[in-house]
Write a protein that holds these residues in place. Structure first.
Motif, short mmCIF file in Angstrom:
data_model
loop_
_atom_site.label_atom_id
_atom_site.label_comp_id
_atom_site.label_asym_id
_atom_site.label_seq_id
_atom_site.Cartn_x
_atom_site.Cartn_y
_atom_site.Cartn_z
N THR A 46 0.84 -1.21 0.00
CA THR A 46 0.00 0.00 0.00
C THR A 46 0.87 1.25 0.00
O THR A 46 0.64 2.21 -0.75
N ARG A 47 1.91 1.24 0.83
CA ARG A 47 2.83 2.38 0.89
C ARG A 47 3.55 2.56 -0.45
O ARG A 47 3.64 3.67 -0.99
N LEU A 48 4.04 1.46 -1.01
CA LEU A 48 4.78 1.56 -2.28
C LEU A 48 3.86 2.00 -3.41
O LEU A 48 4.27 2.74 -4.31
N ALA A 49 2.58 1.57 -3.36
CA ALA A 49 1.64 1.94 -4.43
C ALA A 49 1.42 3.45 -4.47
O ALA A 49 1.09 4.01 -5.51
N LYS A 50 1.61 4.12 -3.33
CA LYS A 50 1.44 5.57 -3.30
C LYS A 50 2.69 6.29 -3.77
O LYS A 50 2.64 7.49 -4.06
N ASN A 51 3.80 5.62 -3.80
CA ASN A 51 5.08 6.30 -4.06
C ASN A 51 5.80 5.84 -5.33
O ASN A 51 6.32 6.67 -6.07
N VAL A 52 5.85 4.53 -5.55
CA VAL A 52 6.66 4.01 -6.66
C VAL A 52 6.18 4.52 -8.02
O VAL A 52 7.00 4.91 -8.86
N PRO A 53 4.85 4.57 -8.27
CA PRO A 53 4.41 5.09 -9.58
C PRO A 53 4.81 6.54 -9.82
O PRO A 53 4.85 6.99 -10.95
N ARG A 54 5.11 7.28 -8.75
CA ARG A 54 5.53 8.69 -8.91
C ARG A 54 7.03 8.80 -9.07
O ARG A 54 7.55 9.91 -9.31
N GLN A 55 7.78 7.69 -8.90
CA GLN A 55 9.24 7.68 -9.08
C GLN A 55 9.91 8.80 -8.28
O GLN A 55 9.75 8.83 -7.07
N GLU A 56 10.62 9.72 -8.94
CA GLU A 56 11.41 10.72 -8.20
C GLU A 56 10.54 11.61 -7.31
O GLU A 56 11.04 12.19 -6.34
N ALA A 57 9.26 11.72 -7.64
CA ALA A 57 8.39 12.59 -6.83
C ALA A 57 7.87 11.87 -5.59
O ALA A 57 7.27 12.49 -4.71
N GLY A 58 8.09 10.56 -5.49
CA GLY A 58 7.66 9.82 -4.31
C GLY A 58 8.84 9.57 -3.38
O GLY A 58 9.95 10.08 -3.59
N ARG A 59 8.59 8.81 -2.31
CA ARG A 59 9.68 8.47 -1.39
C ARG A 59 9.63 6.98 -1.13
O ARG A 59 8.55 6.39 -0.95
N ILE A 60 10.80 6.36 -1.11
CA ILE A 60 10.88 4.98 -0.66
C ILE A 60 11.72 4.96 0.61
O ILE A 60 12.09 6.02 1.12
#
Lengths: 189, 555
Positions: B108-122
């Motif tokens: 769930t956390r990755l689904a909010k971030n990975v599709p945004r790549q550089e704009a998200g956070r891992i």
């Protein structure tokens, strides 16, 4: 925001460069900030204070570089530098001196004593923002600062460093966008 | 007889670095050999993707001590958004390599971030972040064929080589990911870029599943599965811009270790006094197969067409020479390499040298463990005398000391980072107002300037005094000292000249990954293929794990 150590190093290096420090000095600022953060000391805050330049006097970064470049003489006799701003930034360079000498190095920062063997760090108290420092060989490690894999600068510090870092980026222009990367804008083949 | 490694002034020229080929030390092959030898297990644990191709999937690879999971997100990308540039903000698929097995909350956390790549956070539980775009042409062809119950056309497959190409694979702490030191002491992560290479290996599996899934959604019960032989020929593409060039300049010790490992491997094989008949026949078999790979290598770019024409002609020359070369005589590989230096060009020389290593796992493979940089940052030795620093600078940059660095043709370019998503770019110094943003990526120019300034100081003066007076040369002095213990750290060419070809630097790095079929799109952009011919996880055995980069051909 939690940063990786790689990120905090890059942010610090770029901020230092953006603030006008030479590349090689900016590299030292990046490595020093990372080292402090990895030992649970807020290196990003120390660098931000340095770049704010609110106080006159040699900075911990200047002092650290100067001492590390003279590591062999520091390993022979204590070196004192008065009125150092952001003195925490001396510590990564003390660690480099310890690695070169193969023994412990102590740093008196005002009333606080720091000891490092090149890898670990112990601190007798909170590091002041401004102090006389003395770097000397020897000393016993006390309880070790925890080694941490992440950096947690405050939002204010991060924003401040990012404002400087941004000065290393060229403004977006249509020509740059079109020419600079050597590729078109779509890849529907 | 011992054979010396080739000197840096021969190896570290841009034209030669831009002619390197993959070899058995390549990071992809190190990974597949290890996974097969250790009997890694692979499982697709989730595949929740709808008929339009949107959803997510999880693929887990499990080694002796740990698991790693590719968390893949598939998207429905409008054509006008499909760009391989860093400045893109949407992709056909996005990925993270998770350290372990992700929970639902992780996904769930990755689904909010990975599709945004550089704009998200891992976070520190992720080892890489990446994305891929479809080859529109091959994707449509394969989906159409499979949906219709047919296999895709082999020549269409050969024309492109992959269904998707990655456009960035970020690791080492980028965007919040785990830092390298968090994983560097794991045996399976010791060699460089193993997390990134594993991510791409699992991505290839996902892409095969995805194309079959979409074809089935379109064609229903009559849809075909991809023939395993055809699937195996499909690699994963990669589309690479300028970022890799700064990388090899900014990591001089690491890059030295890659080059030095390969040079040491070459020297060891050249020092073989007698080749066994097995070794000779294995070399000939690999030669034939590698030749087939060169035959399949396509590019529409005039420079690469010219390069390929020359490479093919040199390979023919080499094949002709084999008729008279005494493979059973003493030092057959050294004699062969010496012949090549005289009779064929750099591209074919490097191709041959890579092939010569193939029969010699016993001499070569332990060098794979020397390719990381365990030392970390380099501290300047302030006690080193000025004279010694000057000698080190001269050692790497003698050719550059007397060059007129103000002449426009010698400093026509400059490297900078755009504020647009921090895309690395190359500018024209005299046409664009970019100089205030120049990155320190001209080591030769800076070395020449430092060398001149150092002449004002006594030869016995500690370099610390110079650094205190001239801190603007600090980065140069650090590099000079690195070159003192890392002979292949410095490129022996001008990286800002009017005629610099950044793709040479890109190819050097990509060849160590194990990339094939370099296909430049311009002087600063290249597409390549990874894992073409490799066994998929369910086919991975010690027998299939090693020579897959050379296509199987009839004897």
């Amino acid at each position: 925001m939690i940063l990786s150590l790689n990120e905090v190093e890059a942010l610090a290096r770029k901020a230092a460069r953006g603030a006008g420090l030479p590349w090689g000095v900016a590299e030292e600022a990046g490595m020093a900030t990372r080292w402090l953060c990895a030992h649970g000391v807020d290196g990003a805050a120390a660098l931000a204070a340095l770049l704010r330049g609110d106080r006159a006097g040699p900075s911990g970064l200047d002092a650290g570089i100067k001492l590390a470049d003279r590591a062999m003489t520091v390993l022979q006799q204590p070196h004192r530098i008065p009125d150092v701003t952001c003195p925490a930034l001396v510590l990564p360079f003390a660690a480099a001196i310890a690695r070169r000498g193969g023994g412990n190095v102590s740093v008196a920062i005002g009333p606080v004593t720091a000891v490092t063997d090149g890898t670990d760090l112990s601190l007798s108290g909170d590091i002041p923002d401004f102090a006389d420092i003395a770097v000397m060989p020897g000393g016993e490690l006390g309880s070790l600062c925890p080694r941490v894999g992440r950096a947690a600068p405050t939002g204010d510090v991060r924003n401040y460093l990012e404002d400087w870092a941004r000065r290393t980026y060229a403004p977006a222009t249509e020509e740059s966008r079109r020419m600079g990367a050597g590729a078109g804008l779509t890849d529907n083949d | 007889m011992t054979i010396a490694r080739r000197p840096p002034e021969q190896v570290m020229r841009l034209s030669r670095l831009g002619s390197l080929h993959a070899c058995r030390l390549s990071f992809m092959r190190q990974l597949t050999r290890r996974m097969a030898a250790e009997n890694w297990q692979f499982a697709r644990t989730e595949f929740d993707i709808d008929a339009t191709g949107k959803g997510h999937a999880v693929y887990t690879a499990t080694g002796p001590e740990r698991s790693y999971s590719l968390v893949a997100f598939a998207h429905d990308l409008p054509d006008e958004k499909r760009s391989d540039r860093v400045i893109a903000d949407a992709w056909d698929a996005t990925f993270a390599l998770f350290d372990g097995v992700p929970t639902k909350a992780d996904i769930t956390r990755l689904a909010k971030n990975v599709p945004r790549q550089e704009a998200g956070r891992i976070s520190e539980t992720e080892l890489s972040l990446s994305r891929a775009n479809r080859s529109v042409r091959l994707w449509e062809h394969v989906v159409d064929a499979l949906a219709d119950g047919r296999q895709p056309d082999a020549s269409e497959i050969a024309q492109v080589g992959y269904l998707m190409r990655t456009t960035a694979v970020y690791g080492s702490g980028k965007f919040g990911a785990a830092d390298r030191e968090m994983i560097a002491d794991r045996p399976e992560m010791q060699a460089p870029f193993q997390a990134e290479m594993l991510s791409v290996y699992l991505t290839r599996w996902f892409v095969r599943d995805l194309v079959e899934h979409i074809a089935h959604a379109r064609g229903g019960a009559g849809a075909a599965r991809l023939d395993p032989h055809i699937a195996r020929r499909l690699g994963i593409g990669n589309s690479t811009g300028l970022g890799m060039a700064p990388f090899i300049i900014n990591h001089p010790v690491l890059f030295n270790n890659w080059i030095m490992a390969r040079e040491e491997a070459i020297a060891r094989v050249r020092a073989v006094e007698h080749a066994t008949s097995n070794e000779i026949s294995q070399f000939h078999e690999i030669f034939r197969r590698a030749n087939a790979s060169v035959d399949d290598w396509r590019s529409e770019h005039p420079w690469q067409i010219e390069k390929l024409t020359a490479l093919r002609a040199d390979i023919a020359r080499l094949r002709g020479y084999f008729a008279t070369h005494e493979f059973t005589g003493t030092y057959p590989w050294d004699r062969l390499a010496s012949w090549a230096e005289k009779h064929i060009a750099e591209d074919a020389q490097e191709w041959l040298l890579s092939l010569m290593l193939e029969p010699y796992a016993r001499l070569v493979d332990d060098l794979g463990g020397c390719m990381a940089d365990p030392l970390g940052p380099t501290t300047i030795d302030g006690a080193m005398p000025v004279g010694q620093v000057r000698a080190l600078l001269k050692g790497s940059f003698e050719w550059a000391l007397d060059l007129d660095w103000d002449a426009p043709e010698n400093c026509a370019r400059l490297w900078y980072v755009s504020e647009e998503k921090l895309e690395p770019r190359l500018g024209a110094r005299f046409d664009e107002p970019l100089e205030p943003y120049e990155q320190p990526l001209a080591p030769a120019r800076d070395a020449a300037a430092a060398y001149r300034e150092l002449a004002r100081f006594g030869a016995d003066t500690p370099i610390a005094e110079f650094l205190e007076a001239r801190p603007e040369f600090r980065h140069v002095i650090r590099r000079a000292q690195i070159a003192g213990f890392a002979p292949y750290a410095e490129i022996r060419d001008n990286t800002i000249g009017a005629d610099v070809m950044p793709i040479d630097m890109l190819r050097a790095k990509l060849s160590f990954f194990g990339a094939t079929h370099f296909d430049p799109r311009s002087d600063r952009w290249v597409r390549i293929c990874m894992y073409a011919g490799a066994p998929y996880p369910d086919e991975l055995t010690p027998g299939s794990a090693d020579f897959w980069n050379y296509p199987e051909v009839a004897a």
